[in-house]
Write a protein that holds these residues in place. Sequence first.
Motif, short mmCIF file in Angstrom:
data_model
loop_
_atom_site.label_atom_id
_atom_site.label_comp_id
_atom_site.label_asym_id
_atom_site.label_seq_id
_atom_site.Cartn_x
_atom_site.Cartn_y
_atom_site.Cartn_z
N ALA A 70 12.13 -7.25 2.88
CA ALA A 70 12.38 -6.28 1.72
C ALA A 70 12.36 -6.91 0.42
N ALA A 115 12.17 -1.50 4.62
CA ALA A 115 13.28 -2.35 4.34
C ALA A 115 14.29 -1.96 5.51
N LEU A 116 14.60 -0.96 5.79
CA LEU A 116 15.37 -0.71 7.07
C LEU A 116 14.71 -1.29 8.35
N ARG A 117 13.61 -1.37 8.58
CA ARG A 117 13.10 -2.05 10.07
C ARG A 117 13.27 -3.53 9.71
N ASN A 118 12.99 -4.05 8.66
CA ASN A 118 12.98 -5.31 8.36
C ASN A 118 13.56 -5.71 7.13
N PRO A 119 14.98 -5.92 7.13
CA PRO A 119 15.76 -6.20 5.76
C PRO A 119 15.06 -7.54 4.99
N SER A 120 14.83 -8.52 5.98
CA SER A 120 14.62 -9.88 5.22
C SER A 120 13.24 -9.80 4.60
N THR A 166 9.55 -5.69 -3.43
CA THR A 166 10.11 -4.78 -4.31
C THR A 166 9.05 -4.68 -5.57
N LEU A 219 11.63 2.17 1.51
CA LEU A 219 13.01 2.20 2.51
C LEU A 219 12.90 2.22 3.95
N SER A 220 12.00 2.96 4.42
CA SER A 220 11.55 2.79 5.92
C SER A 220 11.40 1.39 6.30
N ASN A 254 8.50 5.14 2.35
CA ASN A 254 7.77 4.32 2.75
C ASN A 254 8.37 2.96 2.76
#
Length: 78
Positions: A46, A39-44, A50, A36-37, A34
């Motif tokens: 992420a 983080a891929l949608r909103n990398p800024s 963490t 990673l999902s 979840n």
Amino acid sequence: MEGDIAQMGQFIGAGLASVGMGGAAIGVGNVVGNFLSGALRNPSAAAGQTATMFIGIAFAEALGIFSFLVALLLMFAV
């Protein structure tokens, strides 16, 4: 004969307690998947999440360790 049945019960109980370790592995996979999902949608965003991911992993792993401890206690306790 009675000792064998008691020992069998200990091993069955330890095996059932070990199922919790599999549940912990599923929980860790769910938390990281979840993350990673998201983080891929909103990398800024992420980087700020963490620490929350590691806390979730730690809680899931703690349940697996407790399950392992219960299994050991059932196997080797008198």
